[in-house]
Design a protein around this motif. Structure first.
Motif, mmCIF file in Angstrom:
data_model
loop_
_atom_site.group_PDB
_atom_site.id
_atom_site.type_symbol
_atom_site.label_atom_id
_atom_site.label_comp_id
_atom_site.label_asym_id
_atom_site.label_seq_id
_atom_site.Cartn_x
_atom_site.Cartn_y
_atom_site.Cartn_z
ATOM 1 N N LYS A 116 83.180 27.609 21.049
ATOM 2 C CA LYS A 116 82.406 27.866 22.259
ATOM 3 C C LYS A 116 83.264 27.654 23.502
ATOM 4 N N HIS A 117 84.070 26.593 23.488
ATOM 5 C CA HIS A 117 84.940 26.339 24.633
ATOM 6 C C HIS A 117 85.926 27.479 24.818
ATOM 7 N N TYR A 118 86.450 28.004 23.724
ATOM 8 C CA TYR A 118 87.405 29.103 23.777
ATOM 9 C C TYR A 118 86.760 30.343 24.379
ATOM 10 N N ILE A 119 85.533 30.642 24.002
ATOM 11 C CA ILE A 119 84.829 31.816 24.517
ATOM 12 C C ILE A 119 84.591 31.677 26.009
ATOM 13 N N ILE A 120 84.195 30.490 26.450
ATOM 14 C CA ILE A 120 83.958 30.275 27.874
ATOM 15 C C ILE A 120 85.242 30.465 28.667
ATOM 16 N N ALA A 121 86.335 29.919 28.148
ATOM 17 C CA ALA A 121 87.612 30.058 28.843
ATOM 18 C C ALA A 121 88.034 31.503 28.917
ATOM 19 N N THR A 122 87.849 32.240 27.822
ATOM 20 C CA THR A 122 88.219 33.646 27.808
ATOM 21 C C THR A 122 87.403 34.430 28.821
ATOM 22 N N ALA A 123 86.111 34.114 28.885
ATOM 23 C CA ALA A 123 85.252 34.807 29.845
ATOM 24 C C ALA A 123 85.702 34.545 31.269
ATOM 25 N N ALA A 124 86.099 33.293 31.527
ATOM 26 C CA ALA A 124 86.553 32.951 32.877
ATOM 27 C C ALA A 124 87.794 33.728 33.244
ATOM 28 N N VAL A 125 88.725 33.870 32.286
ATOM 29 C CA VAL A 125 89.936 34.651 32.545
ATOM 30 C C VAL A 125 89.579 36.096 32.834
ATOM 31 N N ALA A 126 88.641 36.646 32.058
ATOM 32 C CA ALA A 126 88.236 38.035 32.267
ATOM 33 C C ALA A 126 87.626 38.231 33.639
ATOM 34 N N LEU A 127 86.781 37.286 34.043
ATOM 35 C CA LEU A 127 86.182 37.395 35.365
ATOM 36 C C LEU A 127 87.246 37.334 36.445
ATOM 37 N N GLY A 128 88.244 36.450 36.242
ATOM 38 C CA GLY A 128 89.319 36.349 37.226
ATOM 39 C C GLY A 128 90.082 37.639 37.343
ATOM 40 N N ALA A 129 90.320 38.305 36.216
ATOM 41 C CA ALA A 129 91.053 39.566 36.238
ATOM 42 C C ALA A 129 90.300 40.628 37.011
ATOM 43 N N GLN A 130 88.976 40.538 37.041
ATOM 44 C CA GLN A 130 88.168 41.511 37.759
ATOM 45 C C GLN A 130 87.956 41.125 39.214
ATOM 46 N N GLY A 131 88.466 39.966 39.605
ATOM 47 C CA GLY A 131 88.381 39.562 41.004
ATOM 48 C C GLY A 131 87.226 38.629 41.316
ATOM 49 N N ALA A 132 86.340 38.375 40.315
ATOM 50 C CA ALA A 132 85.184 37.539 40.614
ATOM 51 C C ALA A 132 85.602 36.131 40.993
ATOM 52 N N LEU A 133 86.688 35.645 40.403
ATOM 53 C CA LEU A 133 87.172 34.310 40.691
ATOM 54 C C LEU A 133 88.485 34.339 41.464
ATOM 55 N N ALA A 134 88.801 35.462 42.065
ATOM 56 C CA ALA A 134 90.096 35.625 42.728
ATOM 57 C C ALA A 134 90.169 34.815 44.007
ATOM 58 N N GLU A 135 91.361 34.319 44.280
ATOM 59 C CA GLU A 135 91.668 33.687 45.553
ATOM 60 C C GLU A 135 92.797 34.478 46.187
ATOM 61 N N ASN A 136 92.508 35.117 47.304
ATOM 62 C CA ASN A 136 93.531 35.877 48.014
ATOM 63 C C ASN A 136 94.268 34.934 48.958
#
Length: 437
Positions: free
Chosen positions: A2-22
């Motif tokens: 479960k922890h692995y899935i959450i981390a993967t999802a977070a990375v995916a969101l970051g790649a799409q800009g949802a968690l991006a820091e410019n």
């Protein structure tokens, strides 16, 4: 799992800009010494200014007869001000800015605290004006503005009306108004420092530097004393009905324009030589030391017949030219491309990120090098720091520098590596100096 899935999802969101820091404050491990942030807390705030009774270039029809009187208007200008803040100041460190497409608003993140209380320094800081390209906005060089403020400068970066991503209009307005905007903001900033308000004594507008990029660099050359050619005044696509004549070399209006409160200027990729706006006679009028910064593959302002030719023809003052080999027009000036800019815009016909990036150089790397050189240049010319000048005493081609050190860290006689650059990092750059004729 479960922890692995959450981390993967977070990375995916970051790649799409949802968690991006410019971030605009990136310091790479190989950044040269003077690129680093200073010790001062930084504040930032937005100022609104209005320059009254200006010629309304957009209201003049270049195809009609010349009007008996120029139409006039009150010209609005928004300025972002970065400044040393009171120690321990806190506040929002994000900036809201529009992309090159003129419609997408993004969040930038740096170190400056919104509306923080200004520092109470014992002596006034130098003032620096920043002038963006066409089109651009006051945040395009925010990485440099914030960086300088942390080192003891107050920086005023201008949104040039008719020349921002959201107000882009006829080019003639930019040609005529760019230098006028710079000088008006200088005067407004001078008044703010002298009116007894919260900025009183914070900075000395009588000790000002000017930084311009592209059309901001064009304006900086005019402000520094360089007059444009007679031919450029007559261009049908330029200032309508000869309105650019106020900046023509040898004219009374241009001679009266110079303001000796501006002590030096830095011009990134200044535009105009490539289209006949400058010649040796006009550029001989430049009255203050200037640092020019360019990419050797600049396809907007050009290099050999553009920026380099401007530098070669400024004859009466100390000048220097920093060249990023194989870089284009974006050498050093624009902030890193916001993540939201990486898309193809059908209306513009290009990927919006191209406005910020370079085909060869990493943007943060270019920014760090620019921060280093601009700091050294301004420290020497505005703060009288002789030590800063040693960072500009270099072998011309960075690739020719020799790293030769003793075990105790002192330099051997044959050490000629670019000062401030870690071993192996001074590559692909040329720094040339020209003294007055």
């Amino acid at each position: 799992m479960k922890h692995y899935i959450i981390a993967t999802a977070a990375v995916a969101l970051g790649a799409q800009g949802a968690l991006a820091e410019n971030r605009i404050d990136t310091q790479l491990p190989n950044a040269p010494e003077l690129a680093g942030y200073g010790d001062l807390t930084v504040g930032v705030r937005t100022l609104e200014m209005v320059n009254p009774d200006q010629i309304d270039i957009l209201a003049i029809d270049p195809q009609a007869e010349k009007p008996a009187e120029w139409p006039r208007y009150d010209r609005p200008l928004t300025v972002e001000m970065w400044y040393p803040a009171a120690e321990g100041a806190e506040g929002d460190t994000s900036l809201q800015a529009y992309l090159r497409d003129g419609t997408t608003e993004v969040t930038l993140v740096g170190k400056a605290h919104r509306d923080a209380e200004p520092a109470a320094g014992e002596e006034a800081y130098p003032l620096v004006l920043i002038s963006h390209g066409y089109p651009g906005n006051r945040f395009l060089l925010s990485h440099l503005a914030e960086n300088l403020a942390s080192k003891g400068y107050v920086v005023a970066s201008i949104d040039h009306t008719d020349s921002t991503y959201r107000t882009q209009a006829a080019f003639g307005s930019t040609l005529v108004n760019r230098s006028l905007d710079q000088l008006f903001v200088l005067e407004q900033m001078a008044q703010k420092a002298a009116d007894g308000g919260e900025f009183a004594g914070l900075y000395d507008a009588g000790n000002t530097g000017l930084v311009g990029y592209s059309m901001g660099g064009y304006g900086a050359v005019i402000t520094a004393g360089g007059g444009v050619t007679e031919a450029s005044v007559g261009y049908g696509w330029g200032g309508p009905h000869g309105t650019l004549g106020i900046h023509q070399a040898g004219s009374e209006t241009h001679e009266d324009l110079f303001d000796d409160r501006i002590k030096t200027a830095v011009a990134f990729g200044p535009w105009g030589m490539n289209t006949g706006f400058w010649d040796a006679e006009g550029l001989a009028g430049v009255k203050i030391p200037m640092l020019f910064i360019a990419g050797s593959q600049d396809d907007t302002s050009l290099y050999e017949k553009g920026v380099r030719a401007i530098w070669e023809n400024v004859s009466g003052v100390e000048t220097a030219l920093l060249t990023y080999i194989n870089a284009g027009h974006n050498a050093g000036a624009p902030m890193p491309a916001p993540e939201e800019s990486y898309y193809f815009n059908e209306d513009k016909g290009f990927n919006i990120s191209e406005h910020y990036t370079d085909p060869v150089w990493n943007t943060a790397r270019m920014n760090n090098i620019a921060q280093h050189f601009v700091t050294a240049w301004l420290d020497e010319h505005l703060k009288g720091d002789a030590e800063a000048g040693t960072y500009l005493d270099l072998v011309e081609n960075s690739n020719d520098g020799t790293w030769s050190m003793n075990e105790d860290g002192t330099e051997k006689e044959d050490h000629s590596y670019w000062k401030g650059f870690p071993e192996g990092t001074a590559k692909g750059l040329v720094y040339e100096v020209k003294t007055p004729e």
